[in-house]
Design a protein around this motif. Structure first.
Motif, PDB file in Angstrom:
ATOM      1  N   GLY A 157      16.259  40.922  39.853  1.00 58.91           N
ATOM      2  CA  GLY A 157      16.321  39.230  40.114  1.00 58.91           C
ATOM      3  C   GLY A 157      16.688  38.393  38.790  1.00 58.91           C
ATOM      4  O   GLY A 157      15.802  38.629  38.013  1.00 58.91           O
ATOM      5  N   HIS A 158      17.990  38.140  38.787  1.00 60.48           N
ATOM      6  CA  HIS A 158      18.765  37.328  37.476  1.00 60.48           C
ATOM      7  C   HIS A 158      18.523  35.657  37.927  1.00 60.48           C
ATOM      8  O   HIS A 158      19.126  35.484  39.295  1.00 60.48           O
ATOM      9  CB  HIS A 158      20.398  37.796  37.569  1.00 60.48           C
ATOM     10  CG  HIS A 158      20.067  39.546  36.960  1.00 60.48           C
ATOM     11  ND1 HIS A 158      20.882  40.341  36.588  1.00 60.48           N
ATOM     12  CD2 HIS A 158      18.962  40.329  37.025  1.00 60.48           C
ATOM     13  CE1 HIS A 158      20.356  41.472  36.437  1.00 60.48           C
ATOM     14  NE2 HIS A 158      19.211  41.812  36.077  1.00 60.48           N
ATOM     15  N   ALA A 177      21.428  46.324  34.714  1.00 63.14           N
ATOM     16  CA  ALA A 177      20.072  45.596  35.161  1.00 63.14           C
ATOM     17  C   ALA A 177      18.694  45.884  34.378  1.00 63.14           C
ATOM     18  O   ALA A 177      19.093  47.271  33.721  1.00 63.14           O
ATOM     19  CB  ALA A 177      19.999  46.283  36.325  1.00 63.14           C
TER      20      ALA A 177
END
Ligand code: GDP
Ligand code: IMO
Ligand code: MG
Length: 423
Positions: free
Chosen positions: A40-41, A223
């Motif tokens: 979740g960026h 990630a």
């Protein structure tokens, strides 16, 4: 041209999305190389927050091409939701978004298997994001996976069915109470696959090679974080891919000698979401303050993140395995108001003092040894020049640079694009 990398050095959520967005104007191509919708960026600009899971964080810049590399695992259903959100923002992703044919697909049954495995583990569960990441990478390495390129073949549904049927018998094997309606899940899945198929699939390693050759600049976006790496992280409490620099080579097809800068991102303190060891974790008011001021809730699952002091032992280790050339310190603003800051500079381990990360870092094996630093009270969130940073923060930064022997070139003082100080 060499490919630059940007990686998290802790247990994820360091602020990778924000910095990729900040740096995108310097690059032609932004490429994700591993992980999937477990990520979740978060990006914040013009007063709006955006969360990306699979799509690279350069997507809001018109000029950049965004590539989902072969090392990534894609859930078409989540991918479609991301695209819908982009459409709402009038982001024209059709010309700028490319997907590797060699990326693997997360099936609905991969998600169910993730849930079954976690339920069966009980208290020993990984605390996975339940996005099907582990089972999908297992099928990849087990040579059973369904790839993006398969979707271009007429036979892909047969391959899908055989795999999903096998997964169903595996779910039964776990013998746990998992409620699901596969037909319903499949309706969404097939619908989403149609949308995915309307995008541009490419032979991404060839694309990356030609792009490098013609002088295009590429930033690879990591990630998760180094301590969640399948090989070097706190196994088994890790994710199922190589989150470290080597993962960019295999996840994009970039030769090791073509890697340029390695940007290592870390929070000025430490967080972790999910299970697993965390030597500097706090269970007191300081930890609560970090969680509250830093809004430490997972961008994918909404779970509260565990918080603690900066762990220099772990950070050094992450810099070593990644070959970090520049550091970026995030969320410095969250530490404003602490009278004293602590940094773990070593561990007490089996009666000895050590300064490297040992095989076992469970609480019964290691006890952090802390150095104290004087805190600062100034609010940093309006600051934009390195010269205005409080002297106590400069002392903290100087200490870290000296210990890690790597320059800290960015200090982030808030979630917004603009709250970024270059040094
Ligand atoms: P990522 O997974 O590495 O991209 O990071 P996440 O987006 O999961 O988590 C980082 C969180 O911190 C997000 O909510 C960001 O908006 C926020 N953030 C990023 N940089 C800063 C910063 O310098 N200060 C503060 N207060 N928040 C930040
Ligand atoms: P970004 O890219 C933080 C954690 C999960 C769990 C473990 C395994 O936003 O930094 P998985 O679903 O991958 O099998 O879960 O890894 N985890 C993350 N923690 N940030 C992430 O991504 C994460 N992706 C996975 O919480 O502990
Ligand atoms: Mg995150």
């Amino acid at each position: 041209m060499a490919v630059d990398l940007l990686l998290g050095l802790q247990w994820g959520d360091e602020g990778k999305g924000k910095i990729v967005d900040v740096l995108t104007s310097k690059y032609n191509i932004i490429a994700r190389f591993q992980g999937g919708p477990n990520a979740g960026h978060t990006l914040v600009f013009n007063g709006k927050k955006h969360v990306l899971h699979t799509i690279p964080s350069g997507i809001f810049h018109d000029e950049a091409t965004n590539l989902v590399g072969n090392g990534v695992v894609i859930d078409p259903v989540i991918f479609k939701k991301e695209l819908d959100k982009l459409e709402e923002q009038d982001v024209d992703y059709r010309k700028s978004l490319l997907i590797s044919r060699k990326a693997h697909i997360i099936l609905p049954t991969h998600r169910l298997l993730d849930a079954a495995s976690e339920t069966a583990k009980g208290k020993a569960k990984i605390g996975s994001t339940l996005k099907g990441i582990g089972p999908t990478y297992m099928d990849k390495t087990g040579r059973n996976g369904l790839r993006v390129g398969d979707l271009e073949l007429n036979t892909w549904k047969d391959k899908y069915r055989a795999l999903a049927d096998k997964h169903e018998s595996m779910i039964d094997f776990y013998n746990v109470d998992i409620q699901y309606d596969l037909k319903e899940l499949e309706t969404d899945f097939f619908e989403a696959v149609k949308v995915l198929k309307s995008l541009k699939f490419i032979d991404s390693e060839e694309y990356i090679y030609q792009a490098q050759k013609s002088g295009q600049s590429i930033l690879a976006e990591g990630a998760q974080g180094s301590l969640l790496d399948i090989d070097f992280g706190t196994y088994p409490f890790v994710t199922s891919s190589n989150t470290t620099a080597a993962g960019a080579c295999t996840g994009l097809g970039v030769a090791p000698n073509k890697i340029g800068e390695v940007f290592g991102i870390f929070k000025a303190y430490t967080t972790r979401v999910g299970s697993g060891p965390f030597p500097t974790e706090l269970f007191d008011i300081d930890g609560e303050t970090m969680a509250k001021v830093g809004h430490e809730f997972g961008a994918t699952t909404g779970r509260p993140r565990r918080c603690g002091w900066l762990d220099l032992v772990a950070l050094k280790y992450a810099c070593q395995v990644n070959g970090v050339t520049q550091l970026m310190m995030m969320k410095a603003d969250v530490l404003s108001g602490f009278k004293t800051l602590k940094v773990a500079t070593g561990y007490k381990y089996k009666g000895e003092t050590i300064t490297h990360l040992p095989y076992n870092i469970e609480p019964e094996n290691v006890e952090p040894i802390y150095s104290d630093f004087k805190g600062w009270s100034e609010d940093l969130t309006e600051m934009s020049e390195a010269s205005t940073l409080p002297s106590e923060l400069n002392d903290y930064i100087d200490f870290l640079e000296k210990e890690l022997e790597i320059p800290i070139t960015i200090v982030s003082v808030g979630p917004d694009r603009k709250q970024t100080i270059f040094r």
